[in-house]
Write a protein that holds these residues in place. Structure first.
Motif, PDB file in Angstrom:
ATOM      1  N   ILE A  54       0.838  -1.195   0.000  1.00  0.00           N
ATOM      2  CA  ILE A  54       0.000   0.000   0.000  1.00  0.00           C
ATOM      3  C   ILE A  54       0.873   1.244   0.000  1.00  0.00           C
ATOM      4  N   ALA A  55       1.940   1.238   0.796  1.00  0.00           N
ATOM      5  CA  ALA A  55       2.840   2.393   0.858  1.00  0.00           C
ATOM      6  C   ALA A  55       3.501   2.656  -0.493  1.00  0.00           C
ATOM      7  N   ILE A  56       3.988   1.613  -1.125  1.00  0.00           N
ATOM      8  CA  ILE A  56       4.666   1.761  -2.425  1.00  0.00           C
ATOM      9  C   ILE A  56       3.699   2.253  -3.491  1.00  0.00           C
ATOM     10  N   LYS A  57       2.514   1.649  -3.549  1.00  0.00           N
ATOM     11  CA  LYS A  57       1.524   2.055  -4.552  1.00  0.00           C
ATOM     12  C   LYS A  57       1.008   3.465  -4.292  1.00  0.00           C
ATOM     13  N   LEU A  58       0.920   3.832  -3.031  1.00  0.00           N
ATOM     14  CA  LEU A  58       0.467   5.178  -2.690  1.00  0.00           C
ATOM     15  C   LEU A  58       1.488   6.215  -3.140  1.00  0.00           C
ATOM     16  N   LEU A  59       2.760   5.895  -2.980  1.00  0.00           N
ATOM     17  CA  LEU A  59       3.814   6.788  -3.452  1.00  0.00           C
ATOM     18  C   LEU A  59       3.732   6.970  -4.960  1.00  0.00           C
ATOM     19  N   GLU A  60       3.553   5.871  -5.678  1.00  0.00           N
ATOM     20  CA  GLU A  60       3.454   5.948  -7.136  1.00  0.00           C
ATOM     21  C   GLU A  60       2.226   6.758  -7.555  1.00  0.00           C
ATOM     22  N   ALA A  61       1.124   6.586  -6.824  1.00  0.00           N
ATOM     23  CA  ALA A  61      -0.101   7.324  -7.140  1.00  0.00           C
ATOM     24  C   ALA A  61       0.074   8.814  -6.875  1.00  0.00           C
ATOM     25  N   ALA A  62       0.814   9.171  -5.827  1.00  0.00           N
ATOM     26  CA  ALA A  62       1.015  10.580  -5.481  1.00  0.00           C
ATOM     27  C   ALA A  62       1.713  11.336  -6.596  1.00  0.00           C
ATOM     28  N   LEU A  63       2.566  10.648  -7.331  1.00  0.00           N
ATOM     29  CA  LEU A  63       3.293  11.286  -8.423  1.00  0.00           C
ATOM     30  C   LEU A  63       2.392  11.608  -9.607  1.00  0.00           C
ATOM     31  N   LEU A  64       1.161  11.079  -9.591  1.00  0.00           N
ATOM     32  CA  LEU A  64       0.204  11.343 -10.664  1.00  0.00           C
ATOM     33  C   LEU A  64      -0.730  12.507 -10.344  1.00  0.00           C
ATOM     34  N   LEU A  65      -0.635  13.048  -9.147  1.00  0.00           N
ATOM     35  CA  LEU A  65      -1.523  14.134  -8.741  1.00  0.00           C
ATOM     36  C   LEU A  65      -1.108  15.459  -9.410  1.00  0.00           C
ATOM     37  N   PRO A  66      -2.052  16.362  -9.617  1.00  0.00           N
ATOM     38  CA  PRO A  66      -1.709  17.681 -10.153  1.00  0.00           C
ATOM     39  C   PRO A  66      -0.757  18.411  -9.202  1.00  0.00           C
ATOM     40  N   GLU A  67       0.053  19.284  -9.741  1.00  0.00           N
ATOM     41  CA  GLU A  67       0.979  20.056  -8.925  1.00  0.00           C
ATOM     42  C   GLU A  67       0.198  20.870  -7.893  1.00  0.00           C
ATOM     43  N   GLY A  68       0.694  20.851  -6.664  1.00  0.00           N
ATOM     44  CA  GLY A  68       0.052  21.613  -5.597  1.00  0.00           C
ATOM     45  C   GLY A  68      -1.023  20.861  -4.851  1.00  0.00           C
ATOM     46  N   ILE A  69      -1.355  19.655  -5.320  1.00  0.00           N
ATOM     47  CA  ILE A  69      -2.357  18.811  -4.661  1.00  0.00           C
ATOM     48  C   ILE A  69      -1.661  17.572  -4.102  1.00  0.00           C
ATOM     49  N   ASN A  70      -2.003  17.219  -2.870  1.00  0.00           N
ATOM     50  CA  ASN A  70      -1.357  16.101  -2.186  1.00  0.00           C
ATOM     51  C   ASN A  70      -2.397  15.160  -1.592  1.00  0.00           C
ATOM     52  N   PHE A  71      -1.977  13.946  -1.329  1.00  0.00           N
ATOM     53  CA  PHE A  71      -2.812  13.020  -0.573  1.00  0.00           C
ATOM     54  C   PHE A  71      -2.819  13.435   0.900  1.00  0.00           C
ATOM     55  N   TYR A  72      -3.931  13.167   1.570  1.00  0.00           N
ATOM     56  CA  TYR A  72      -4.055  13.462   3.000  1.00  0.00           C
ATOM     57  C   TYR A  72      -4.676  12.243   3.666  1.00  0.00           C
ATOM     58  N   ILE A  73      -3.875  11.511   4.406  1.00  0.00           N
ATOM     59  CA  ILE A  73      -4.317  10.278   5.058  1.00  0.00           C
ATOM     60  C   ILE A  73      -5.007  10.592   6.373  1.00  0.00           C
ATOM     61  N   LYS A  74      -6.204  10.075   6.533  1.00  0.00           N
ATOM     62  CA  LYS A  74      -6.923  10.218   7.790  1.00  0.00           C
ATOM     63  C   LYS A  74      -6.700   9.011   8.706  1.00  0.00           C
ATOM     64  N   GLU A  75      -6.686   7.816   8.102  1.00  0.00           N
ATOM     65  CA  GLU A  75      -6.496   6.594   8.903  1.00  0.00           C
ATOM     66  C   GLU A  75      -6.089   5.456   7.988  1.00  0.00           C
ATOM     67  N   ALA A  76      -5.218   4.594   8.500  1.00  0.00           N
ATOM     68  CA  ALA A  76      -4.835   3.379   7.781  1.00  0.00           C
ATOM     69  C   ALA A  76      -5.169   2.184   8.693  1.00  0.00           C
ATOM     70  N   TYR A  77      -4.170   1.695   9.427  1.00  0.00           N
ATOM     71  CA  TYR A  77      -4.441   0.555  10.314  1.00  0.00           C
ATOM     72  C   TYR A  77      -5.410   0.953  11.431  1.00  0.00           C
ATOM     73  N   ARG A  78      -6.295   0.025  11.758  1.00  0.00           N
ATOM     74  CA  ARG A  78      -7.241   0.210  12.859  1.00  0.00           C
ATOM     75  C   ARG A  78      -7.313  -1.085  13.668  1.00  0.00           C
ATOM     76  N   PRO A  79      -7.102  -1.029  14.975  1.00  0.00           N
ATOM     77  CA  PRO A  79      -7.170  -2.255  15.796  1.00  0.00           C
ATOM     78  C   PRO A  79      -8.531  -2.937  15.664  1.00  0.00           C
ATOM     79  N   LEU A  80      -8.530  -4.255  15.747  1.00  0.00           N
ATOM     80  CA  LEU A  80      -9.767  -5.016  15.602  1.00  0.00           C
ATOM     81  C   LEU A  80     -10.796  -4.604  16.652  1.00  0.00           C
ATOM     82  N   GLN A  81     -10.363  -4.382  17.881  1.00  0.00           N
ATOM     83  CA  GLN A  81     -11.314  -4.006  18.930  1.00  0.00           C
ATOM     84  C   GLN A  81     -11.960  -2.662  18.616  1.00  0.00           C
ATOM     85  N   GLN A  82     -11.190  -1.750  18.057  1.00  0.00           N
ATOM     86  CA  GLN A  82     -11.759  -0.462  17.668  1.00  0.00           C
ATOM     87  C   GLN A  82     -12.782  -0.645  16.554  1.00  0.00           C
ATOM     88  N   GLN A  83     -12.498  -1.555  15.623  1.00  0.00           N
ATOM     89  CA  GLN A  83     -13.449  -1.843  14.550  1.00  0.00           C
ATOM     90  C   GLN A  83     -14.752  -2.384  15.135  1.00  0.00           C
TER      91      GLN A  83
END
Length: 231
Positions: A54-83
Motif C-alpha cells: 500500500i505504501a509503495i503504490k500510494l507513493l506511485e499514485a502521489a506522483l500522478l496528482l496535479p501540482e500543488g495537490i497532495n494526498f491526505y491520510i486520515k487513517e490506515a491501520y485500525r485495531p480489531l477491537q476499535q473496529q
C-alpha cells in the motif's frame, strides 16, 4: 455494487501474507497524514501504518496528482477491537434512528458506513481513508465531510453520487484517477475508503484470495518496513 458483507465478499479466502507495515508519515512530501487524529475514533499509535505494498503504490499514485495537490491520510491501520466498537456504536445509532425498519435492513445500513469486524480491511493494514489537501494545508471539497454517513448526506458519501457540486466531483475524479491506476479499489458508499489486498479488493479484481489477515500492534511493532529510499 457490493457491500462489504456481501456473500461474494465473505467467501473470498485469505492467503495470509507476512508483508510488513510502513509508516505513511515517512514516505514523501506529497503524502501527508492528519496527525491530529481528530476525525477518527482510534487512538492507536499505528493509525498511520499500512502494508508495504500500500505504501509503495500510494507513493506511485502521489506522483500522478496535479501540482500543488497532495494526498491526505486520515487513517490506515485500525485495531480489531476499535473496529468492533465502531461497528456496534453505529449499529446502535441506526437502531434508534431507524427503529421502524427490520433488523436486517438496519444491519445493512450499518454496513454501508462501517465494515463488520470479521471482514473489515483496516485491521489487516490493507485499507486507507484518504482525501486531498493543497500545499497551503486546505482540504479539497469532496462533497461531504470525511466520515459522514450516507443517511445524513442523502447518500452523497457514495463515490459516484450526483448529489455533489461540480468541484467536488472533479476532486473525486482526481483522487480516483491516481489511486485506481495503481490498483486501489474504492468502497462505493465511502468516497474516502480505498484498499489493496483485502477481500473486497480481491472480489473486484477477480483475485482468488485476499492477501492480508488481521494483526495487532505487537505484530506491527516487530514487522515494520526496513529503511528504504522513498522518492
Amino acid at each position: 455494487m457490493f457491500l462489504i458483507n456481501d456473500i461474494e465478499v465473505i467467501k473470498i479466502p485469505v492467503r495470509n501474507s507476512k508483508e510488513p507495515f510502513c509508516n505513511l508519515t515517512e514516505i514523501n512530501k506529497r503524502i501527508k497524514v492528519d496527525l491530529s487524529m481528530s476525525q477518527i475514533a482510534s487512538k492507536s499509535e499505528y493509525f498511520s501504518y499500512a502494508r508495504e505494498t500500500i505504501a509503495i503504490k500510494l507513493l506511485e499514485a502521489a506522483l500522478l496528482l496535479p501540482e500543488g495537490i497532495n494526498f491526505y491520510i486520515k487513517e490506515a491501520y485500525r485495531p480489531l477491537q476499535q473496529q468492533k466498537d465502531s461497528f456496534n456504536s453505529v449499529l446502535e445509532y441506526n437502531r434508534k434512528h431507524y427503529g421502524d425498519l427490520p433488523e436486517e435492513e438496519i444491519y445493512l445500513e450499518t454496513c454501508k458506513y462501517v465494515a463488520p469486524p470479521e471482514y473489515a480491511p483496516h485491521p489487516t493494514g490493507a485499507a486507507i481513508d484518504i482525501t486531498l489537501i493543497n500545499d497551503k494545508g486546505i482540504e479539497s471539497d469532496m462533497g461531504t465531510e470525511f466520515n459522514a454517513t450516507p443517511g445524513e448526506t442523502d447518500n452523497a458519501t457514495y463515490f459516484h453520487s450526483d448529489n455533489i457540486s461540480d468541484e467536488a466531483r472533479e476532486n473525486r475524479r482526481i483522487l480516483s484517477r491516481a489511486l485506481s491506476r495503481m490498483g486501489f479499489v474504492n468502497y462505493e458508499p465511502e468516497w474516502w475508503h480505498w484498499s489493496i489486498g483485502d477481500r473486497y479488493w480481491a472480489l473486484l479484481k477477480n483475485e482468488d484470495a485476499a492477501k492480508y489477515d488481521v494483526v495487532d500492534g505487537n505484530w506491527i511493532k516487530k514487522n515494520t518496513c526496513e529503511a528504504m529510499e522513498w522518492k
